[in-house]
Design a protein around this motif. Structure first.
Motif, PDB file in Angstrom:
ATOM      1  N   ASP A 159       0.848  -1.194   0.000  1.00 15.06           N
ATOM      2  CA  ASP A 159       0.000   0.000   0.000  1.00 15.06           C
ATOM      3  C   ASP A 159       0.878   1.238   0.000  1.00 15.06           C
ATOM      4  OD1 ASP A 159      -1.827   1.941   0.283  1.00 15.06           O
ATOM      5  OD2 ASP A 159      -2.877   1.087   1.995  1.00 15.06           O
TER       6      ASP A 159
ATOM      7  N   ASP B 279       0.068   4.306  -0.915  1.00 18.72           N
ATOM      8  CA  ASP B 279      -0.614   5.574  -0.704  1.00 18.72           C
ATOM      9  C   ASP B 279      -0.236   6.216   0.612  1.00 18.72           C
ATOM     10  OD1 ASP B 279      -1.888   5.333  -3.069  1.00 18.72           O
ATOM     11  OD2 ASP B 279      -3.729   4.455  -2.244  1.00 18.72           O
ATOM     12  N   HIS B 280       0.097   5.396   1.627  1.00 17.31           N
ATOM     13  CA  HIS B 280       0.438   5.950   2.917  1.00 17.31           C
ATOM     14  C   HIS B 280       1.893   5.695   3.281  1.00 17.31           C
ATOM     15  CE1 HIS B 280      -0.957   1.777   3.915  1.00 17.31           C
ATOM     16  NE2 HIS B 280       0.211   1.808   4.518  1.00 17.31           N
TER      17      HIS B 280
ATOM     18  N   HIS C  63       3.215   8.589   5.198  1.00 16.70           N
ATOM     19  CA  HIS C  63       2.300   9.253   6.118  1.00 16.70           C
ATOM     20  C   HIS C  63       2.461   8.617   7.491  1.00 16.70           C
ATOM     21  CE1 HIS C  63      -0.833  11.316   7.948  1.00 16.70           C
ATOM     22  NE2 HIS C  63      -1.901  10.735   7.406  1.00 16.70           N
TER      23      HIS C  63
ATOM     24  N   ASN D 155       1.544   9.461  10.411  1.00 12.36           N
ATOM     25  CA  ASN D 155       0.466   9.558  11.389  1.00 12.36           C
ATOM     26  C   ASN D 155      -0.768   8.762  10.958  1.00 12.36           C
ATOM     27  OD1 ASN D 155      -0.520  10.480  13.866  1.00 12.36           O
ATOM     28  ND2 ASN D 155      -1.597  12.191  12.913  1.00 12.36           N
ATOM     29  N   SER D 156      -0.637   7.874   9.989  1.00 11.11           N
ATOM     30  CA  SER D 156      -1.779   7.107   9.508  1.00 11.11           C
ATOM     31  C   SER D 156      -2.152   6.031  10.521  1.00 11.11           C
ATOM     32  CB  SER D 156      -1.447   6.452   8.164  1.00 11.11           C
ATOM     33  OG  SER D 156      -0.474   5.437   8.341  1.00 11.11           O
ATOM     34  N   PRO D 157      -3.444   5.647  10.570  1.00 10.22           N
ATOM     35  CA  PRO D 157      -3.864   4.571  11.482  1.00 10.22           C
ATOM     36  C   PRO D 157      -3.114   3.267  11.223  1.00 10.22           C
ATOM     37  CG  PRO D 157      -5.757   5.778  10.655  1.00 10.22           C
ATOM     38  CD  PRO D 157      -4.579   6.266   9.873  1.00 10.22           C
TER      39      PRO D 157
ATOM     40  N   TYR E 252      -0.015   2.849  10.148  1.00 10.09           N
ATOM     41  CA  TYR E 252       1.330   2.935  10.711  1.00 10.09           C
ATOM     42  C   TYR E 252       1.288   2.819  12.233  1.00 10.09           C
ATOM     43  CZ  TYR E 252       6.166   4.484  11.293  1.00 10.09           C
ATOM     44  OH  TYR E 252       7.498   4.560  11.634  1.00 10.09           O
ATOM     45  N   ARG E 253       0.293   3.438  12.857  1.00 12.38           N
ATOM     46  CA  ARG E 253       0.154   3.337  14.313  1.00 12.38           C
ATOM     47  C   ARG E 253      -0.076   1.889  14.741  1.00 12.38           C
ATOM     48  NH1 ARG E 253      -0.509   7.605  17.586  1.00 12.38           N
ATOM     49  NH2 ARG E 253      -0.578   9.678  16.668  1.00 12.38           N
TER      50      ARG E 253
ATOM     51  N   TRP F 241       7.143   1.873   5.010  1.00 16.89           N
ATOM     52  CA  TRP F 241       7.466   3.209   5.542  1.00 16.89           C
ATOM     53  C   TRP F 241       8.969   3.439   5.666  1.00 16.89           C
ATOM     54  CZ3 TRP F 241       3.357   0.280   7.415  1.00 16.89           C
ATOM     55  CH2 TRP F 241       2.090   0.838   7.251  1.00 16.89           C
TER      56      TRP F 241
END
Length: 209
Positions: A7, A9-10, A13, A15-17, A19-20, A135
């Protein structure tokens, strides 16, 4: 490979859910393995496991800090990444010093315990590394998290190989050699993370055009 690895798209990012969620899983796995390796390393007399347990502790702290600063400014995240890089460097230096001492005073570790725990740690780190793969090219803080998980997986492969070598040779030298290599890898990664963080701090401090 996990869904996050596909994925894009993130992928930057932080702070994305998604990644958390990955960071929470990584935090729990690292904390659990820190306890396992700390205990096993002490019982088996393995410096490589001891070094890896210290690394698991540092990584668990890294994930906890990362979760706390995900929504913060780039400057704060870069500062935290610099501190994490410095911590990685300190761990590497401590392991090198301990390996130097053990080269004169250490005894061969218990190869079976060393190998079995090394395999379990490798499985945990591969899971975390695969989840964090998407990431790996983010900011300095995200890059630090990725490098930690990658280094741990590589280090565990070496620990398992060292366990086999200890069983074959009956000496402590394979254990000490792996511990030293892991320390050098930590120092190298620390330099990369701190340099990346410093670049981001300079960028954030530069006046807008």
């Amino acid at each position: 490979m996990s869904h996050a690895c596909h994925d894009h798209d993130h992928s930057h990012h932080g702070n994305s859910p998604a990644y958390r969620r990955v960071l929470w899983v990584a935090l729990v796995l690292n904390a659990a393995m820190a306890v396992v390796e700390l205990t096993a390393g002490s019982l088996a007399g393995s410096l490589a496991l001891w070094a890896d347990s210290a690394d698991f502790i540092a990584d668990a702290a890294n994930y906890a800090i990362s979760l706390a600063v995900l929504a913060s400014s780039l400057t704060l995240r870069a500062r935290v990444a610099w501190v994490k890089g410095a911590a990685m460097g300190l761990i590497g230096a401590a392991v090198l010093a301990r390996a130097a001492w053990a080269s004169f005073h250490g005894e061969p570790p218990q190869a079976f315990t060393m190998g079995a725990v090394g395999v379990a740690a490798l499985a945990a780190n591969v899971i975390v590394a695969l989840m964090l793969y998407a990431w790996r090219e983010g900011d300095a803080n995200m890059r630090a998290v990725w490098l930690c998980s990658r280094n741990d997986a590589l280090g565990n492969i070496a620990v398992v190989a060292a366990a086999a070598a200890v069983a074959w040779t009956g000496t402590a030298w394979p254990d000490l050699a792996v511990a030293a290599v892991m320390a050098v890898l930590a120092l190298s990664s620390a330099r990369v993370v701190m340099r990346h963080a410093s670049d981001e701090l300079r960028t954030a401090a530069a006046p807008a055009p």
